[in-house]
Scaffold this active site. Sequence first.
Site, PDB file in Angstrom:
ATOM      1  N   CYS A  95       0.839  -1.189   0.000  1.00  0.00           N
ATOM      2  CA  CYS A  95       0.000   0.000   0.000  1.00  0.00           C
ATOM      3  C   CYS A  95       0.883   1.252   0.000  1.00  0.00           C
ATOM      4  O   CYS A  95       1.638   1.457  -0.947  1.00  0.00           O
ATOM      5  CB  CYS A  95      -0.986  -0.022   1.161  1.00  0.00           C
ATOM      6  SG  CYS A  95      -2.335   1.179   0.937  1.00  0.00           S
TER       7      CYS A  95
ATOM      8  N   HIS B  94      -4.002  -4.297  -0.167  1.00  0.00           N
ATOM      9  CA  HIS B  94      -3.664  -4.862   1.143  1.00  0.00           C
ATOM     10  C   HIS B  94      -3.800  -6.386   1.100  1.00  0.00           C
ATOM     11  O   HIS B  94      -4.878  -6.915   1.396  1.00  0.00           O
ATOM     12  CB  HIS B  94      -4.598  -4.315   2.221  1.00  0.00           C
ATOM     13  CG  HIS B  94      -4.373  -2.886   2.558  1.00  0.00           C
ATOM     14  ND1 HIS B  94      -3.386  -2.468   3.428  1.00  0.00           N
ATOM     15  CD2 HIS B  94      -5.004  -1.761   2.148  1.00  0.00           C
ATOM     16  CE1 HIS B  94      -3.423  -1.150   3.557  1.00  0.00           C
ATOM     17  NE2 HIS B  94      -4.396  -0.695   2.775  1.00  0.00           N
TER      18      HIS B  94
ATOM     19  N   GLU C 253      -2.755  -8.440   3.207  1.00  0.00           N
ATOM     20  CA  GLU C 253      -3.007  -8.893   4.580  1.00  0.00           C
ATOM     21  C   GLU C 253      -4.486  -8.780   4.949  1.00  0.00           C
ATOM     22  O   GLU C 253      -4.935  -9.372   5.935  1.00  0.00           O
ATOM     23  CB  GLU C 253      -2.134  -8.117   5.574  1.00  0.00           C
ATOM     24  CG  GLU C 253      -2.594  -6.716   5.907  1.00  0.00           C
ATOM     25  CD  GLU C 253      -2.268  -5.669   4.853  1.00  0.00           C
ATOM     26  OE1 GLU C 253      -2.569  -4.495   5.097  1.00  0.00           O
ATOM     27  OE2 GLU C 253      -1.695  -6.025   3.788  1.00  0.00           O
TER      28      GLU C 253
END
Length: 203
Positions: A84, A182, A184
């Site tokens: 990001c 993202h 994650e």
Amino acid sequence: MSRRKTVGIVDYGVGNQASVWRALHKLDYRCRVSDDPKKLDETDILFLPGVGAFPTAMEKLHEHDLVEYLQGEAHKGKPFVGLCLGMQLLAEQSHEHGLTAGLGLIPGEVVPFPGGGWHIGWNAIEQLGDDPLFAECDGMAMYFNHSFIFDAPDEYRVYAARTEGSFPVGVRRGNLVGMQFHPEKSQAAGRALLSALVEGLCK
């Protein structure tokens, strides 16, 4: 049996280090969250997360004396992934809130999202080129939340996404990789990409 990889997550006060740690920990990687170069040296790959504004992030990297360290590790060939805002920090400069120099590790600059506004939510990523590192996740949906993009030259672009038009969301220069989304926060697709990055870059 191969040795478990150790991931260094750069902690500079601007980012979502905890969620990156959780995602990588679920993949059974050892993780070290630190701003100490000596501890980061003891890892196989570096992850640079980031949320917020580019100028603030660069200021924090300077405050933590990490700019020259990260530049040096990248130039030495250590695997290095920016996520990001962390991807945007790899650029030469950003136009967010004025002009700010970045880490200068991948050519290009950070500019406002096409048409202005924000790109928030799930969007499919499309592989550009034939780099096998990115083939597994071609077409998968990832989670985005950003209002600026890394406008890198075509030769460094590895993923794109689309709204009204196409824009770069993944870059690579040798051992350096940046992802605008993202992983994650992108559930199974994100975990698949994180695993591919760690295993592929640490060969």
